[in-house]
Motif scaffolding. Structure first.
Motif, short mmCIF file in Angstrom:
data_model
loop_
_atom_site.label_atom_id
_atom_site.label_comp_id
_atom_site.label_asym_id
_atom_site.label_seq_id
_atom_site.Cartn_x
_atom_site.Cartn_y
_atom_site.Cartn_z
N VAL A 21 0.54 9.73 -1.80
CA VAL A 21 1.29 9.13 -2.95
C VAL A 21 1.06 8.64 -3.67
N THR A 22 0.83 8.06 -5.28
CA THR A 22 0.15 6.63 -5.81
C THR A 22 1.34 6.48 -7.20
N GLY A 23 1.21 5.74 -8.24
CA GLY A 23 1.77 5.87 -9.31
C GLY A 23 2.69 4.10 -8.89
N GLY A 24 2.77 4.24 -10.47
CA GLY A 24 4.04 3.20 -10.35
C GLY A 24 5.54 3.24 -9.56
N PHE A 25 5.76 4.61 -9.99
CA PHE A 25 7.51 5.15 -9.56
C PHE A 25 7.87 4.76 -8.42
N VAL A 26 6.27 4.52 -7.53
CA VAL A 26 6.09 4.36 -6.11
C VAL A 26 6.48 3.25 -5.41
N ARG A 27 6.06 2.29 -5.91
CA ARG A 27 6.52 0.79 -6.29
C ARG A 27 6.80 0.15 -4.39
N SER A 28 7.78 1.01 -4.50
CA SER A 28 9.48 0.30 -3.78
C SER A 28 9.32 0.73 -2.50
N ASP A 29 9.69 0.32 -1.48
CA ASP A 29 10.28 1.17 -0.34
C ASP A 29 11.18 1.92 -0.23
N VAL A 59 11.46 3.70 -3.01
CA VAL A 59 11.59 5.54 -3.04
C VAL A 59 10.97 5.39 -2.81
N ARG A 60 10.11 4.95 -1.69
CA ARG A 60 8.82 5.90 -0.93
C ARG A 60 9.73 7.31 0.23
N GLN A 61 10.88 6.01 0.42
CA GLN A 61 11.47 6.74 1.89
C GLN A 61 11.98 7.28 1.48
N LEU A 62 12.22 7.55 0.00
CA LEU A 62 12.77 9.46 -0.96
C LEU A 62 12.53 10.14 -0.84
N ILE A 63 11.03 9.50 -1.16
CA ILE A 63 10.31 11.63 -1.12
C ILE A 63 10.06 11.68 0.05
N ASP A 105 -16.88 13.60 1.50
CA ASP A 105 -16.24 12.97 2.58
C ASP A 105 -16.25 11.46 3.09
N LYS A 106 -17.12 11.27 2.66
CA LYS A 106 -16.72 9.48 2.95
C LYS A 106 -16.06 8.62 1.72
N ILE A 107 -15.50 9.80 0.56
CA ILE A 107 -14.51 8.84 0.03
C ILE A 107 -13.53 8.51 0.77
N VAL A 108 -12.79 8.66 1.56
CA VAL A 108 -11.61 8.75 2.75
C VAL A 108 -12.07 7.57 3.61
N LYS A 109 -12.89 7.21 3.67
CA LYS A 109 -13.42 5.76 4.05
C LYS A 109 -13.32 4.78 2.97
N GLU A 110 -13.28 4.73 1.85
CA GLU A 110 -12.84 3.90 1.11
C GLU A 110 -11.23 3.61 0.54
N ILE A 111 -10.76 4.63 1.75
CA ILE A 111 -8.99 4.76 0.69
C ILE A 111 -8.31 3.65 2.28
N ASP A 112 -7.78 3.08 1.44
CA ASP A 112 -6.71 2.66 2.90
C ASP A 112 -5.04 3.18 3.08
N ASP A 113 -4.99 3.91 4.24
CA ASP A 113 -3.85 4.44 4.04
C ASP A 113 -2.96 4.36 5.31
N SER A 114 -2.89 3.07 5.56
CA SER A 114 -2.08 2.70 6.92
C SER A 114 -0.60 2.67 6.74
N LYS A 115 -0.64 2.47 5.59
CA LYS A 115 1.34 2.33 4.93
C LYS A 115 2.40 3.82 5.38
N VAL A 116 2.25 3.91 5.85
CA VAL A 116 3.67 5.31 6.14
C VAL A 116 5.18 5.13 6.32
N TYR A 117 5.32 5.97 5.43
CA TYR A 117 6.98 6.34 5.96
C TYR A 117 7.65 7.59 6.51
#
Ligand SMILES: Nc1ncnc2c1ncn2[C@@H]1O[C@H](COP(=O)(O)OP(=O)(O)OP(=O)(O)O)[C@@H](O)[C@H]1O
Ligand SMILES: Nc1ncnc2c1ncn2[C@@H]1O[C@H](COP(=O)(O)OP(=O)(O)O)[C@@H](O)[C@H]1O
Lengths: 502, 502
Positions: free
Chosen positions: A397-405, A407-411, A447-459
């Motif tokens: 997920v990305t975008g201004g609407f998912v800025r808060s914990d 809303v992320r948990q809600l999703i 595939d290399k694109i994925v390396k550039e992405i920080d995906d450490s924050k998970v709900y």
């Protein structure tokens, strides 16, 4: 000669990001431009104004590295339409996706079956955003103009044409016209015959990583580039922002919620739906971008913040209040269709509603129900995809609407899926830059694109809330169905008394 | 010996008004008492507590004129039920109209046709307020109690019994039980057989102006009355507040909107409706009180004021804001069913809604739509009456909700009828006082009541607004129909998660 510019031609602004050859971002610039809305349902832009903005961005970024730009690659808004006449005269503005003047023709096409054909053959759901419907509208409204135009192109094709002299489009942008055959990946001859459009009037097709050529001498000088700077064809922002968050196959769905929203996935083959719920845009014969664009994202949150609370209350205040209410908002349901809706209901006449009020509902329940309603609708937009492609492992997920914990948990709770938050807000330009590296043979896979992405924050979903949502979501949907006809009548009433709505 | 007390036994308070023999008000006193709500849907009152309040009022008013009270007459809340056992033991509280514990039995009766029979024979719409359903519920829940009770009476009968030793009820109160035959004006034997209730267990019947008798010696002394003070039987508040605003025949409808609301009319014969939309309570064989009680009046306005604006904003602020929006609230529709609804939809599970929101709707539209929604619902409650009795010449309106010019004009525009504002807020006790004059042969007709009423303030419909409302009202109604099933499911959801609603 180690720099690449990733350009994003948006609806409200163009943005350029300067990357080093290794993919690191150096600088970013953005220039806004206005929408032209002089008639009801009109939403146009002046292509020259956009070109000016693009030139200014390229000039400033290039200056930063003394013109050592090896390539410029493009991410672009979809569905725009510009008519070019004899002697390269530009005969129309850029008619954007937001222009609704062809809605009457969409309704007709739904009735006579044409819309269904278009969807089955091209993956384009019935909606006035699509150039195929805009062309039908122009043909009816202004047949002279329709005949005069020699080439119908979009805003990305226009900009690249101005810089290189070449008119060419890529598969992902072509898919956004509603004229590209899903299976052959060529312009759909049968459809063109039906709407009486000469295929010569459409641009040639190439892959997104295609190297269009060098920048014309005039612009090399004017923009402070160098004679070797290459223009890469690029692709649609929908596709690039999907791969740009690491959604390269059906393992993940991408969910972006800014002012509006979209849910997208990549399927290995063309998939269409009997209910027209999602678009299916080819990338190549083994990659199809499936998804649903949603009008009512943060723009509804913004409305609710001002309407329920007031302009002085912040987004954070709103969320803090919403958080005091349990999942399900005590049985209060909110429909977010303030601006009609595209996916999943495809009804421009839909409206917003609060349904189920009792006396112990007050502002906090209204606040939470707004957030829940926005997410229920996103869930609806994803529903067809889940049915047809299968369950993803997680949402990215990305975008201004998912800025808060919150809303992320809600999703996570409403989708009953893990939510991976992607920080990168340059997903489109980053992916455009990767296309340039592919085109210049500096990379051989995305595939290399994925390396550039920080995906450490998970709900992860909270099962207690999941249960509550699974009880209320069917009611949300039933109410949507209930009100279908009435929303239409309300919209008609609102149109009948336009003076009352100034 | 020239004074009369008009007593009104309300649900939240009893009120007494002291009148001079010529009908002029001298003094007024009111004492509140609590509802007992220890279980879900319970709404009882302690009859002894009410009797205490009544005694205190009589004592204080009588003292004011040295005990020279020639009569006490009664206006009373309807539908209450009290069981009296052997040796005059009071076996139950007063179960009020607001008690919903028999709703399951009402649903059953609707299914098996009993409800329809009851309505056709007694004029009582299917609703848990009616003692007939309460009796069925007690018989099922507590058969021992059902058997033990020797007399079933209401709160007015209880008070008069305490004061005079006589158990007797009047036609208008009896009609409120759902056990009185519309045509014979006697207890309905067939119905009593069906519910296995011995007719001996119901009070004798008399006319409202009937002189029950003198106050028992014990209370003459205790209340500072005199040995000649007569007790007049009196009638239901529904009937008395109708004649008390000058609605004596079908020329006018009475519309009262306080916390809740009601629309009422007097028809010259019994009229029932195939859709059970209104009650039909006999007064005598040529006067029938028809009408619909509405839950959602000022109580909804109150909720909206606090919810949309905030506790600091006044009712006047709210109305000033609503006034800035044109008729029709820019196509925003509000359903006022925050507390379920009796007339006209008779659905305890109904809920409130805002429907049709677009981005240019904000607080002012919401405010106006709340006022319009409350009045649309009142219009719905009057609809059956207009169809069956014919169009009245005007509405005669009373109550806290119609305090402002704006709301009065709104009612005129939505009903498309002149609105006559009646200032007298003592309509019930005033009419009770007239009953005493009739009973004591000091008057020979009710017509004189009209002389006491100031009906000089009239609001006429504005045809431009009438047009707008005639366009939007059918949509309001359609939406109501659309949501019928879903409101039910929402109510079930709200019941399923009761902890979420504390
Ligand atoms: N200016 C106003 N405009 C509209 N409504 C108002 C205004 N002021 C008060 N109210 C509403 O009027 C209601 C009170 O009216 P009223 O005093 O007639 O009621 P009541 O006697 O308690 O009610 P009922 O007749 O149902 O027993 C309240 O619910 C309040 O919200
Ligand atoms: N804390 C927040 N929670 C939810 N939504 C927010 C928050 N802050 C801003 N927004 C919403 O995010 C939207 C902007 O998101 P963004 O991704 O910047 O949008 P855009 O689509 O315009 O690029 C606005 O509509 C705003 O209402």
């Amino acid at each position: 000669m180690d720099y690449i510019i990733g350009m994003d031609i948006g609806t409200t602004a163009s943005k350029g990001v300067l990357y080093r050859g290794n993919g690191k971002k150096i600088e970013e610039l953005s220039i806004p431009y206005p929408l032209i809305q002089e008639q009801v349902d009109q939403a146009e832009e002046d292509p020259q104004v956009i070109f000016n903005a693009v030139q200014k961005i390229i000039f400033d970024l290039s200056k930063r590295v003394a013109g050592k730009i090896k390539a410029i690659s493009w991410s672009s808004q979809m569905h725009s339409l510009i008519g070019i006449g004899k002697d390269n005269r530009v005969l129309t503005n850029s008619i954007t996706w937001a222009d609704n003047r062809s809605s009457q023709l969409v309704a007709q096409a739904k009735e006579n079956g044409l819309a269904q054909d278009i969807y089955q053959q091209t993956g384009m759901p019935p909606h006035p955003m699509a150039p195929v419907y805009k062309l039908l509208w122009i043909k009816e409204e202004n047949p002279k103009l329709f005949a005069q135009v020699q080439k119908w192109i979009g805003i990305k094709e226009y900009i690249i044409w101005r810089l290189t002299g070449t008119i060419v489009t890529d598969t992902t942008m072509a898919a956004g016209t509603g004229l590209l055959n899903l299976h052959t990946l060529t312009w759909d001859r049968k459809l063109l015959d039906k709407i009486e459009l000469d295929p010569e009037k459409l641009p040639n097709l190439a892959k997104p990583e295609y190297v269009v050529g060098k920048v014309e001498a005039e612009y090399v000088q004017k923009l402070g580039l160098n004679s070797e700077t290459k223009i890469i064809l690029g692709a649609s922002d929908g596709y690039l922002s999907t791969i740009g968050v690491g959604v390269l196959d059906k393992k993940y769905f991408a969910l972006n919620v800014g002012t509006s929203g979209a849910v997208r996935a990549i399927a290995p083959k063309a998939i269409v739906d009997s209910k027209n719920r999602f678009f299916c845009y080819p990338v190549d014969k083994s990659h199809y971008l499936l998804g649903g664009p949603v009008n009512n994202g943060g723009i509804v949150f913004e409305w609710a913040r001002k309407t329920i609370f007031g302009p002085d209350q912040t987004a954070e205040d709103f969320i803090n209040v919403a958080e005091t209410v349990p999942a399900g908002s005590n049985g209060l349901i909110f429909h977010p269709y303030l601006g009609g809706e595209r996916a999943p209901i495809w009804n421009a006449q839909a409206r917003g509603s609060f349904i189920g009020l009792s006396r112990n509902h007050t502002k906090p329940q209204m606040a939470r129900s707004v957030l829940e309603g926005i997410v229920f609708n996103l869930l609806g937009a994803a529903r067809g995809l889940r049915e047809k492609i299968g369950e993803p492992e997680a949402l990215r997920v990305t975008g201004g609407f998912v800025r808060s914990d919150f809303v992320r948990q809600l999703i996570a709770d409403i989708f009953n899926l893990p939510v991976v938050v992607i920080k990168n807000d340059q997903s489109g330009t980053l992916a455009a830059m990767f296309l340039a590296q592919l085109g210049l043979n500096e990379e051989d896979s995305l595939d290399k694109i994925v390396k550039e992405i920080d995906d450490s924050k998970v709900y992860f979903p909270n099962q207690k809330n999941v249960q509550v949502y699974q009880d209320i979501i069917p009611i949300y949907r039933e109410v949507e169905h209930d009100l279908d006809q009435s929303y239409d009548k309300i919209a008609q009433f609102q149109k009948k008394y336009p003076k009352l709505f100034e």
